[in-house]
Scaffold this motif. Structure first.
Motif, mmCIF file in Angstrom:
data_model
loop_
_atom_site.group_PDB
_atom_site.id
_atom_site.type_symbol
_atom_site.label_atom_id
_atom_site.label_comp_id
_atom_site.label_asym_id
_atom_site.label_seq_id
_atom_site.Cartn_x
_atom_site.Cartn_y
_atom_site.Cartn_z
ATOM 1 N N ASN A 1 2.916 6.349 0.519
ATOM 2 C CA ASN A 1 3.253 5.185 -0.308
ATOM 3 C C ASN A 1 4.752 4.908 -0.305
ATOM 4 O O ASN A 1 5.186 3.747 -0.300
ATOM 5 C CB ASN A 1 2.768 5.400 -1.735
ATOM 6 N N ILE A 2 5.556 5.980 -0.298
ATOM 7 C CA ILE A 2 7.012 5.816 -0.251
ATOM 8 C C ILE A 2 7.420 5.148 1.057
ATOM 9 O O ILE A 2 8.238 4.219 1.071
ATOM 10 C CB ILE A 2 7.711 7.181 -0.412
ATOM 11 N N GLN A 3 6.857 5.628 2.165
ATOM 12 C CA GLN A 3 7.187 5.053 3.467
ATOM 13 C C GLN A 3 6.740 3.594 3.565
ATOM 14 O O GLN A 3 7.445 2.749 4.121
ATOM 15 C CB GLN A 3 6.545 5.881 4.579
ATOM 16 N N THR A 4 5.569 3.288 3.008
ATOM 17 C CA THR A 4 5.082 1.907 3.018
ATOM 18 C C THR A 4 6.005 0.998 2.219
ATOM 19 O O THR A 4 6.302 -0.139 2.618
ATOM 20 C CB THR A 4 3.653 1.836 2.448
ATOM 21 N N SER B 1 6.190 -13.410 -3.323
ATOM 22 C CA SER B 1 5.250 -13.787 -4.380
ATOM 23 C C SER B 1 3.838 -13.275 -4.115
ATOM 24 O O SER B 1 2.946 -13.442 -4.944
ATOM 25 C CB SER B 1 5.219 -15.312 -4.545
ATOM 26 N N GLN B 2 3.626 -12.654 -2.956
ATOM 27 C CA GLN B 2 2.296 -12.173 -2.592
ATOM 28 C C GLN B 2 2.260 -10.653 -2.542
ATOM 29 O O GLN B 2 3.290 -9.995 -2.385
ATOM 30 C CB GLN B 2 1.871 -12.737 -1.229
ATOM 31 N N VAL B 3 1.063 -10.108 -2.686
ATOM 32 C CA VAL B 3 0.837 -8.667 -2.570
ATOM 33 C C VAL B 3 0.153 -8.409 -1.236
ATOM 34 O O VAL B 3 -0.860 -9.033 -0.917
ATOM 35 C CB VAL B 3 -0.029 -8.139 -3.728
ATOM 36 N N TYR B 4 0.704 -7.492 -0.450
ATOM 37 C CA TYR B 4 0.175 -7.197 0.868
ATOM 38 C C TYR B 4 -0.430 -5.797 0.889
ATOM 39 O O TYR B 4 0.152 -4.857 0.336
ATOM 40 C CB TYR B 4 1.283 -7.268 1.922
ATOM 41 N N PRO B 5 -1.577 -5.625 1.540
ATOM 42 C CA PRO B 5 -2.134 -4.283 1.704
ATOM 43 C C PRO B 5 -1.268 -3.457 2.636
ATOM 44 O O PRO B 5 -0.531 -3.993 3.474
ATOM 45 C CB PRO B 5 -3.520 -4.542 2.301
ATOM 46 N N ALA B 6 -1.349 -2.145 2.511
ATOM 47 C CA ALA B 6 -0.533 -1.252 3.330
ATOM 48 C C ALA B 6 -0.787 -1.454 4.818
ATOM 49 O O ALA B 6 0.137 -1.355 5.628
ATOM 50 C CB ALA B 6 -0.801 0.198 2.935
#
Length: 251
Positions: free
Chosen positions: A36-39, A55-60
């Motif tokens: 998660n840190i690297q992402t 303004s958007q949320v992106y999946p890893a």
């Protein structure tokens, strides 16, 4: 056995079981936390060059895809020579710094990204500063970790502050390096017109955070200045295992 002794033994066993469970959980979750840190760092690099909509949320998975497609990590030495990481030996480590190149499908550099690690008021500030391939114009700035006061210095993580950096210059009107600084308030009110391209608006009530960030950015950009000069002159030297179209191989 007395009731008191039973209570003590029960409390001891309960503490032992809980500590064991917490340790096991922490150990098992550590790889996920590191991922998660690297992402998050990849996300901030992509945000710095404008490849993610804030303004958007992106999946890893999407962040990883965009990063792998557009970002290439190298290192740069004190002379501004860009070096492929597998080409580095243990004797080469001194004076080397990471640099991220944003390239198109033809491996042409669009911009380069410099990691930021500098002192803040209450702790270190971590982020990324991206510049165009002209070696002087800022593309974007992001912060992914800090310890500044919420509502004051903590505003450095907000987009309104970070977007102030877009289009600013690290050189003056004579193309001399001057870095970029945080003004004490609105730059238009505090700085003469000929220097405004080198200043961003400050944060009300967070003068010290601005001062620390200004000093840190100046020190970091000074270290990367030999590479920035090569970008300005369009004479990038490199030491690579494979040919790339943007560099002159080091003699």
């Amino acid at each position: 056995m007395s009731d008191r002794m039973k209570s003590i033994i029960f409390a001891f066993v309960l503490c032992l079981v809980c500590s064991t469970l917490l340790t096991a959980a922490s150990t098992r979750l550590q790889p996920l936390q590191e991922q998660n840190i690297q992402t998050d760092r990849k996300k901030n690099i992509l945000m710095a060059i404008g490849l993610l909509d804030t303004s958007q949320v992106y999946p890893a998975t999407e962040i990883d895809r965009l990063y792998q497609k557009n970002i290439f990590k190298y290192i740069v030495d004190q002379a501004g020579t860009i070096i492929d990481q597998p080409d580095v030996t243990s004797e080469d480590q001194d004076g080397l710094m990471p640099i991220y190149l944003a390239m198109d499908d033809n491996k042409k550099i669009r911009s380069y990204i410099i990691p930021v690690e500098t002192r803040g008021l209450w702790g270190k500030i971590y982020g990324y500063l991206a510049l165009e391939d002209d070696g002087s114009t800022i593309v974007g700035f992001t912060v992914y970790k800090h310890s500044e006061t919420p509502g004051l210095g903590g505003e450095i993580e907000n987009r309104w502050f970070q977007e102030n950096f877009v289009g600013k210059k690290i050189v003056d009107q004579n193309n001399n390096f001057v870095s970029v600084s945080v003004a004490k308030g609105r730059a238009a009110e505090q700085v003469s017109e000929d220097k405004r391209l080198n200043y961003v608006d400050g944060i009300s009530g967070a003068t010290l955070t601005g001062q620390y960030l200004t000093k840190g950015l100046q020190e970091i950009l000074t270290e990367y200045e030999p590479a920035s000069v090569r970008f300005r002159q369009n004479l990038l030297q490199c030491r690579m295992q494979t040919d790339v179209p943007w560099c002159e191989n080091e003699k």
